[in-house]
Design a protein around this motif. Structure first.
Motif, PDB file in Angstrom:
ATOM      1  N   THR A  60      24.659  27.633   6.821  1.00 15.42           N
ATOM      2  CA  THR A  60      24.396  28.841   6.027  1.00 15.42           C
ATOM      3  C   THR A  60      23.013  29.441   6.271  1.00 15.42           C
ATOM      4  OG1 THR A  60      23.437  27.546   4.228  1.00 15.42           O
ATOM      5  CG2 THR A  60      25.817  27.961   4.126  1.00 15.42           C
ATOM      6  N   GLY A  61      22.086  28.672   6.820  1.00 12.64           N
ATOM      7  CA  GLY A  61      20.715  29.154   6.962  1.00 12.64           C
ATOM      8  C   GLY A  61      19.921  29.113   5.665  1.00 12.64           C
ATOM      9  N   ILE A  62      20.550  28.629   4.590  1.00 10.52           N
ATOM     10  CA  ILE A  62      19.890  28.575   3.284  1.00 10.52           C
ATOM     11  C   ILE A  62      18.801  27.504   3.268  1.00 10.52           C
ATOM     12  CG2 ILE A  62      20.293  27.907   0.851  1.00 10.52           C
ATOM     13  CD1 ILE A  62      23.008  29.310   1.045  1.00 10.52           C
ATOM     14  N   LYS A  63      17.705  27.805   2.561  1.00 15.50           N
ATOM     15  CA  LYS A  63      16.606  26.857   2.379  1.00 15.50           C
ATOM     16  C   LYS A  63      17.082  25.667   1.534  1.00 15.50           C
ATOM     17  CE  LYS A  63      11.992  26.638   0.403  1.00 15.50           C
ATOM     18  NZ  LYS A  63      10.899  27.371  -0.246  1.00 15.50           N
ATOM     19  N   LEU A  64      16.823  24.449   2.025  1.00 14.93           N
ATOM     20  CA  LEU A  64      17.354  23.260   1.361  1.00 14.93           C
ATOM     21  C   LEU A  64      16.362  22.621   0.390  1.00 14.93           C
ATOM     22  CD1 LEU A  64      19.147  21.768   4.474  1.00 14.93           C
ATOM     23  CD2 LEU A  64      20.199  22.962   2.539  1.00 14.93           C
ATOM     24  N   VAL A  65      16.914  21.922  -0.590  1.00 14.86           N
ATOM     25  CA  VAL A  65      16.154  21.212  -1.613  1.00 14.86           C
ATOM     26  C   VAL A  65      16.039  19.752  -1.170  1.00 14.86           C
ATOM     27  CG1 VAL A  65      16.297  20.376  -4.005  1.00 14.86           C
ATOM     28  CG2 VAL A  65      16.925  22.751  -3.449  1.00 14.86           C
ATOM     29  N   GLU A  66      14.812  19.201  -1.179  1.00 14.71           N
ATOM     30  CA  GLU A  66      14.612  17.851  -0.646  1.00 14.71           C
ATOM     31  C   GLU A  66      14.563  16.743  -1.689  1.00 14.71           C
ATOM     32  OE1 GLU A  66      11.209  17.870   2.097  1.00 14.71           O
ATOM     33  OE2 GLU A  66      11.689  19.992   2.399  1.00 14.71           O
ATOM     34  N   ASN A  67      14.237  17.101  -2.932  1.00  9.48           N
ATOM     35  CA  ASN A  67      13.943  16.030  -3.899  1.00  9.48           C
ATOM     36  C   ASN A  67      14.903  15.895  -5.074  1.00  9.48           C
ATOM     37  OD1 ASN A  67      11.617  15.175  -2.502  1.00  9.48           O
ATOM     38  ND2 ASN A  67      10.524  16.962  -3.308  1.00  9.48           N
ATOM     39  N   ASN A  68      15.920  16.742  -5.151  1.00 10.14           N
ATOM     40  CA  ASN A  68      16.852  16.657  -6.287  1.00 10.14           C
ATOM     41  C   ASN A  68      18.279  16.512  -5.771  1.00 10.14           C
ATOM     42  OD1 ASN A  68      18.388  16.920  -8.575  1.00 10.14           O
ATOM     43  ND2 ASN A  68      17.799  19.048  -8.996  1.00 10.14           N
ATOM     44  N   HIS A  69      18.776  15.261  -5.766  1.00 13.65           N
ATOM     45  CA  HIS A  69      20.098  15.004  -5.173  1.00 13.65           C
ATOM     46  C   HIS A  69      21.238  15.610  -5.973  1.00 13.65           C
ATOM     47  CE1 HIS A  69      19.936  11.643  -8.053  1.00 13.65           C
ATOM     48  NE2 HIS A  69      21.248  11.639  -7.978  1.00 13.65           N
ATOM     49  N   LYS A  70      20.938  16.148  -7.171  1.00 13.97           N
ATOM     50  CA  LYS A  70      21.990  16.785  -7.973  1.00 13.97           C
ATOM     51  C   LYS A  70      22.110  18.277  -7.680  1.00 13.97           C
ATOM     52  CE  LYS A  70      22.079  13.379 -11.602  1.00 13.97           C
ATOM     53  NZ  LYS A  70      21.937  13.072 -13.019  1.00 13.97           N
ATOM     54  N   ASP A  71      21.185  18.796  -6.899  1.00 19.90           N
ATOM     55  CA  ASP A  71      21.209  20.227  -6.578  1.00 19.90           C
ATOM     56  C   ASP A  71      22.254  20.489  -5.485  1.00 19.90           C
ATOM     57  OD1 ASP A  71      18.739  22.654  -6.714  1.00 19.90           O
ATOM     58  OD2 ASP A  71      20.388  22.828  -5.272  1.00 19.90           O
ATOM     59  N   PRO A  72      23.069  21.542  -5.609  1.00 23.65           N
ATOM     60  CA  PRO A  72      24.057  21.836  -4.545  1.00 23.65           C
ATOM     61  C   PRO A  72      23.413  22.127  -3.189  1.00 23.65           C
ATOM     62  CG  PRO A  72      24.057  23.566  -6.251  1.00 23.65           C
ATOM     63  CD  PRO A  72      23.177  22.461  -6.749  1.00 23.65           C
ATOM     64  N   LEU A  73      22.128  22.487  -3.206  1.00 22.27           N
ATOM     65  CA  LEU A  73      21.433  22.776  -1.947  1.00 22.27           C
ATOM     66  C   LEU A  73      20.596  21.598  -1.453  1.00 22.27           C
ATOM     67  CD1 LEU A  73      20.379  26.499  -2.551  1.00 22.27           C
ATOM     68  CD2 LEU A  73      22.413  25.596  -1.403  1.00 22.27           C
ATOM     69  N   TYR A  74      20.871  20.417  -2.002  1.00 22.76           N
ATOM     70  CA  TYR A  74      20.181  19.196  -1.565  1.00 22.76           C
ATOM     71  C   TYR A  74      20.406  18.961  -0.065  1.00 22.76           C
ATOM     72  CZ  TYR A  74      18.857  14.209  -1.651  1.00 22.76           C
ATOM     73  OH  TYR A  74      18.279  12.988  -1.428  1.00 22.76           O
ATOM     74  N   LEU A  75      19.331  18.576   0.638  1.00 22.05           N
ATOM     75  CA  LEU A  75      19.407  18.313   2.082  1.00 22.05           C
ATOM     76  C   LEU A  75      20.261  17.073   2.353  1.00 22.05           C
ATOM     77  CD1 LEU A  75      16.355  18.361   4.507  1.00 22.05           C
ATOM     78  CD2 LEU A  75      18.170  16.652   4.707  1.00 22.05           C
ATOM     79  N   THR A  76      21.337  17.238   3.110  1.00 25.69           N
ATOM     80  CA  THR A  76      22.154  16.093   3.531  1.00 25.69           C
ATOM     81  C   THR A  76      22.313  16.134   5.052  1.00 25.69           C
ATOM     82  OG1 THR A  76      24.296  17.239   3.393  1.00 25.69           O
ATOM     83  CG2 THR A  76      23.495  16.154   1.377  1.00 25.69           C
ATOM     84  N   PHE A  77      22.750  15.012   5.601  1.00 23.90           N
ATOM     85  CA  PHE A  77      23.048  14.928   7.034  1.00 23.90           C
ATOM     86  C   PHE A  77      24.558  14.967   7.203  1.00 23.90           C
ATOM     87  CE2 PHE A  77      18.903  12.974   6.493  1.00 23.90           C
ATOM     88  CZ  PHE A  77      18.174  13.579   7.507  1.00 23.90           C
ATOM     89  N   ASP A  78      25.018  15.848   8.075  1.00 22.61           N
ATOM     90  CA  ASP A  78      26.453  16.014   8.287  1.00 22.61           C
ATOM     91  C   ASP A  78      26.822  15.686   9.732  1.00 22.61           C
ATOM     92  OD1 ASP A  78      29.165  17.043   7.779  1.00 22.61           O
ATOM     93  OD2 ASP A  78      28.567  18.658   9.127  1.00 22.61           O
ATOM     94  N   HIS A  79      27.927  14.946   9.886  1.00 20.22           N
ATOM     95  CA  HIS A  79      28.486  14.751  11.224  1.00 20.22           C
ATOM     96  C   HIS A  79      29.210  16.040  11.606  1.00 20.22           C
ATOM     97  CE1 HIS A  79      28.345  10.510   9.781  1.00 20.22           C
ATOM     98  NE2 HIS A  79      27.999  10.285  11.017  1.00 20.22           N
ATOM     99  N   ARG A  80      28.733  16.734  12.616  1.00 18.09           N
ATOM    100  CA  ARG A  80      29.372  17.984  13.016  1.00 18.09           C
ATOM    101  C   ARG A  80      30.835  17.722  13.392  1.00 18.09           C
ATOM    102  NH1 ARG A  80      28.563  21.972  16.863  1.00 18.09           N
ATOM    103  NH2 ARG A  80      28.051  20.392  18.397  1.00 18.09           N
TER     104      ARG A  80
END
Ligand SMILES: [Zn+2]
Length: 135
Positions: A60-80
């Protein structure tokens, strides 16, 4: 400064004995309940996601959240590609959940079909032939 060097991911200040800054090290070493993800692939994914100020979602290009795992925009690692451990991207938690066991093209095809369906068109059921689906 002699006692610091540059973080190879975010170019922030890093202790001269450390490989990465504290922020990036925390992301690389994060215990991830979603998947087993190799460290080098994480480092490469973080490098690609860094825009000079923040980490951005691959989908999405959206800026990610690094410190709150409950946020929908929390930074995760995805297997493409599902379960392919050396092909990793950084993605918002909500996109990662939505993508589930689909590869990138399957995910895009399903999202496209859904968007068209929400506009009133008939859905193409071929979009649900997911080769990586595992339940
Ligand atoms: Zn860093």
């Amino acid at each position: 400064m002699k006692n610091s060097k540059e973080c190879p991911i975010c170019r922030g200040s890093t202790h001269f004995l450390a490989n990465y800054c504290k922020r990036c090290k925390k992301l690389i070493d994060r215990v991830d309940m979603r998947a087993k993800i190799n460290k080098e692939a994480r480092i490469q994914a973080l490098k690609r996601a860094w825009d000079g100020n923040s980490f951005r979602c691959y989908y999405t290009g959206i800026k990610l959240v690094e410190n709150n795992h409950k946020d929908p925009l929390y930074l995760t690692f995805d297997h493409r590609i599902p379960r392919k451990e050396d092909d990793i991207v950084v993605a918002a938690a909500i996109l990662n959940d939505m993508k589930s066991d689909m590869d990138e093209n399957e995910f895009k095809a399903i999202i496209f079909q859904l968007a068209e369906h929400f506009k009133g068109k008939e859905i193409d059921e071929k979009a649900f032939e997911i080769k990586f689906w595992k339940r």
